[in-house]
Design an enzyme around this catalytic site. Structure first.
Site, PDB file in Angstrom:
ATOM      1  N   LEU A   1       0.821  -1.225   0.000  1.00  0.00           N
ATOM      2  CA  LEU A   1       0.000   0.000   0.000  1.00  0.00           C
ATOM      3  C   LEU A   1       0.850   1.267   0.000  1.00  0.00           C
ATOM      4  O   LEU A   1       0.339   2.356  -0.224  1.00  0.00           O
ATOM      5  CB  LEU A   1      -0.948   0.004   1.199  1.00  0.00           C
ATOM      6  CG  LEU A   1      -2.123  -0.985   1.135  1.00  0.00           C
ATOM      7  CD1 LEU A   1      -2.928  -0.927   2.426  1.00  0.00           C
ATOM      8  CD2 LEU A   1      -3.013  -0.714  -0.067  1.00  0.00           C
TER       9      LEU A   1
ATOM     10  N   ASN B   1       7.144  -3.261   4.013  1.00  0.00           N
ATOM     11  CA  ASN B   1       8.326  -2.523   3.535  1.00  0.00           C
ATOM     12  C   ASN B   1       7.978  -1.081   3.167  1.00  0.00           C
ATOM     13  O   ASN B   1       8.298  -0.587   2.088  1.00  0.00           O
ATOM     14  CB  ASN B   1       8.982  -3.242   2.344  1.00  0.00           C
ATOM     15  CG  ASN B   1       8.092  -3.324   1.129  1.00  0.00           C
ATOM     16  OD1 ASN B   1       6.865  -3.413   1.255  1.00  0.00           O
ATOM     17  ND2 ASN B   1       8.686  -3.296  -0.059  1.00  0.00           N
TER      18      ASN B   1
ATOM     19  N   ASN C   1       9.784  -8.652  -9.406  1.00  0.00           N
ATOM     20  CA  ASN C   1      10.676  -9.600  -8.751  1.00  0.00           C
ATOM     21  C   ASN C   1       9.869 -10.568  -7.883  1.00  0.00           C
ATOM     22  O   ASN C   1       9.230 -10.110  -6.944  1.00  0.00           O
ATOM     23  CB  ASN C   1      11.691  -8.834  -7.886  1.00  0.00           C
ATOM     24  CG  ASN C   1      12.813  -9.733  -7.422  1.00  0.00           C
ATOM     25  OD1 ASN C   1      13.006 -10.826  -7.959  1.00  0.00           O
ATOM     26  ND2 ASN C   1      13.537  -9.293  -6.409  1.00  0.00           N
TER      27      ASN C   1
ATOM     28  N   ASP D   1       0.641  -9.307  -5.338  1.00  0.00           N
ATOM     29  CA  ASP D   1       1.906  -8.582  -5.157  1.00  0.00           C
ATOM     30  C   ASP D   1       1.803  -7.184  -5.789  1.00  0.00           C
ATOM     31  O   ASP D   1       2.735  -6.702  -6.436  1.00  0.00           O
ATOM     32  CB  ASP D   1       3.105  -9.355  -5.715  1.00  0.00           C
ATOM     33  CG  ASP D   1       4.439  -8.854  -5.148  1.00  0.00           C
ATOM     34  OD1 ASP D   1       4.428  -7.951  -4.290  1.00  0.00           O
ATOM     35  OD2 ASP D   1       5.481  -9.374  -5.585  1.00  0.00           O
TER      36      ASP D   1
ATOM     37  N   HIS E   1       4.257   1.928  -8.581  1.00  0.00           N
ATOM     38  CA  HIS E   1       5.368   2.876  -8.680  1.00  0.00           C
ATOM     39  C   HIS E   1       4.902   4.074  -9.490  1.00  0.00           C
ATOM     40  O   HIS E   1       3.988   3.968 -10.310  1.00  0.00           O
ATOM     41  CB  HIS E   1       6.581   2.238  -9.356  1.00  0.00           C
ATOM     42  CG  HIS E   1       7.223   1.155  -8.543  1.00  0.00           C
ATOM     43  ND1 HIS E   1       7.894   1.398  -7.364  1.00  0.00           N
ATOM     44  CD2 HIS E   1       7.277  -0.190  -8.743  1.00  0.00           C
ATOM     45  CE1 HIS E   1       8.343   0.248  -6.867  1.00  0.00           C
ATOM     46  NE2 HIS E   1       7.980  -0.728  -7.671  1.00  0.00           N
TER      47      HIS E   1
ATOM     48  N   GLY F   1       8.300  -4.308  -9.850  1.00  0.00           N
ATOM     49  CA  GLY F   1       6.934  -4.344  -9.327  1.00  0.00           C
ATOM     50  C   GLY F   1       5.896  -3.899 -10.328  1.00  0.00           C
ATOM     51  O   GLY F   1       6.164  -3.031 -11.173  1.00  0.00           O
TER      52      GLY F   1
HETATM   53 ZN   LIG Z   1       8.572 -10.245  -2.608  1.00  0.00          ZN
HETATM   54 ZN   LIG Z   2       5.814  -8.124  -2.355  1.00  0.00          ZN
END
Ligand SMILES: [Zn+2]
Ligand SMILES: [Zn+2]
Length: 432
Positions: free
Chosen positions: A69, A100, A284, A311, A315, A330
């Site tokens: 998020l 993260n 990734n 996932d 960006h 991503g």
């Molecule tokens: Zn990951």
């Molecule tokens: Zn992830």
């Protein structure tokens, strides 16, 4: 996210409930934020407000186990408000957010701040996955009991994969002691170092460094050696055939304590998508070969991979414009996951919806994933045959970075109900 107490009757739908196994025409009654029950069409009078769904598919609200998020700290990419709007637009009533962010979600005061933000801005349920290490430093363990007390549903090393067997063992043991599942990002950084896409024909053609599939599968194998640590292990974003083989081989040892997810791009696309979509097909782990794609698809069909997660990794456009070598990894996924799954998976709709609702609910023991009486009033209503073209500029997400731009998909969320409240309806957010 307040629950709605006014009763809602969803009339004239075709129920597909992979959680209970019930499939067929029925009216669905919600009240007090819960499912009250089902009745044969027209058998019982509607109660409260009525949503006529005219034969559309009515299923348990979709649950995404893997979403970034970006709030706090990276709100130029996404916010809690925009990310959860994207979720409900895509038919998701609950998402798990990854830690993260900036700062990292690794300690109680940061979790409390996040929960305050969620209470103000989230359009759907958000479950928090905490960081297993403080500030992503593998030598500084986070207090996992404290994270559990703050409501975390799991802990993870996502985006900062643990590299040594001692670190992995320690993480699994600590998670088990705290009663939390561990979500593993399986990547051997020594093998993936410098690689921006899959190592193979396309990386050769473009002359860019690749990541071999072994970078994932050898890390998977390393994690799978640790069954004696106890606890539950969930493998994030599986992309490679060799990883699927390792998971199949470890099933007998681990039993139900081992689960895995993949993302729609890994079964809908292969590495050749990079040629058309460039950095918007860079993630990734990377898109793999056609053989890998087919193997992932089969593992979803067999249920070896029991959850489809996105996932979702938004960006900013200028970040993705840096080109294949320098753009961040991503792609976004919340608004394309349902369509990509329904368009690609050669499975009965009940089984596809299982991988998007009851399957993920089971992985992390989350509420929902079924429509039995007493379940949360989280419901997705979809048009499984609607054909539509992915137009990133129309996303609710701030992220436009998708490898599905311009792709024709079949199947789309028509309405999304969270806690008995209609939040997405016929292409629009519903404002109170
Ligand atoms: Zn990951
Ligand atoms: Zn992830």
């Amino acid at each position: 996210m307040a629950e709605r107490t006014v009763p809602l009757t969803i009339r004239g739908g075709n129920i597909v409930d992979p959680g209970t196994g019930f499939c067929g025409p029925a009216d669905l009654f919600l009240a007090g934020g819960r499912v009250v029950g089902l009745a044969a069409p027209g058998e019982q009078d509607a109660v409260g407000e009525v949503l006529d769904v005219a034969g559309r598919v009515v299923c348990p609200g979709l649950i995404d186990l893997h979403v970034h998020l970006r709030e706090p700290g990276q709100s130029h990419k996404e916010t809690i408000a925009t990310g959860t709007r994207a979720a409900v637009a895509g038919g998701f009533t609950a998402v798990c957010c990854m830690p993260n962010t900036t700062p990292v979600l690794d300690r109680p005061e940061r979790l409390r701040d996040l929960h305050e933000r969620l209470a103000k801005h989230a359009m759907c349920r958000v479950y928090v996955i905490g960081a297993v290490c403080l500030d992503n430093d593998p030598e500084r363990p986070a207090d996992l009991e404290a994270l559990a007390r703050c409501g975390c549903v799991a802990v993870t090393d996502d985006a900062f994969p643990l590299q040594t067997q001692q670190q992995r063992r320690n993480a699994l043991q600590r998670a088990a002691a705290a009663g939390l599942p561990f979500v593993a990002h399986c990547e051997d950084k020594g093998l993936s170092a410098g690689g921006v896409i899959n190592e193979g024909a396309v990386s050769g053609q473009l002359g860019v460094p690749g990541q071999p599939d072994r970078a994932e599968s050898e890390a998977v194998a390393a994690w799978l050696e640790l069954a004696d640590c106890g606890g539950r292990l969930h493998l994030a974003h599986i992309s490679a055939a060799a990883s699927v083989a390792a998971i199949a081989g470890a099933r007998a040892t681990w039993g139900d304590r081992l689960t895995a997810e993949t993302a729609p791009h890994y079964f809908a696309l292969n590495e050749h998508a990079v040629l058309e979509h460039g950095a918007n097909a860079k993630m990734n782990p990377p898109l793999r070969t056609e053989a890998d794609r087919k193997c992932i698809l089969q593992a979803v069909k067999d249920g070896l991979i029991s959850a489809v997660a996105t996932d979702h990794a938004p960006h900013a456009a200028e970040e993705k414009a840096r080109g294949l070598m320098d753009a961040p990894f991503g792609v976004v996924g919340l608004e394309t996951a349902l369509g990509a799954s329904l368009s690609t998976l050669p499975m009965a709709i009940t089984d596809i919806l299982a991988r998007l609702s009851s399957g993920p609910a089971q992985v992390l023991a989350l509420p929902g994933g079924h429509l039995a009486p007493g379940a949360p009033a989280d419901v997705t209503i979809l048009d499984p045959e609607e054909h539509w073209t992915v137009v990133p500029s129309a996303f609710q997400s701030m992220g436009r970075n998708t490898p599905f731009a311009g792709v024709n998909l079949r199947g789309r969320a028509w309405a999304t109900i969270v806690g008995g409240r209609l939040v997405w309806h016929d292409g629009h957010l519903v404002d109170e």
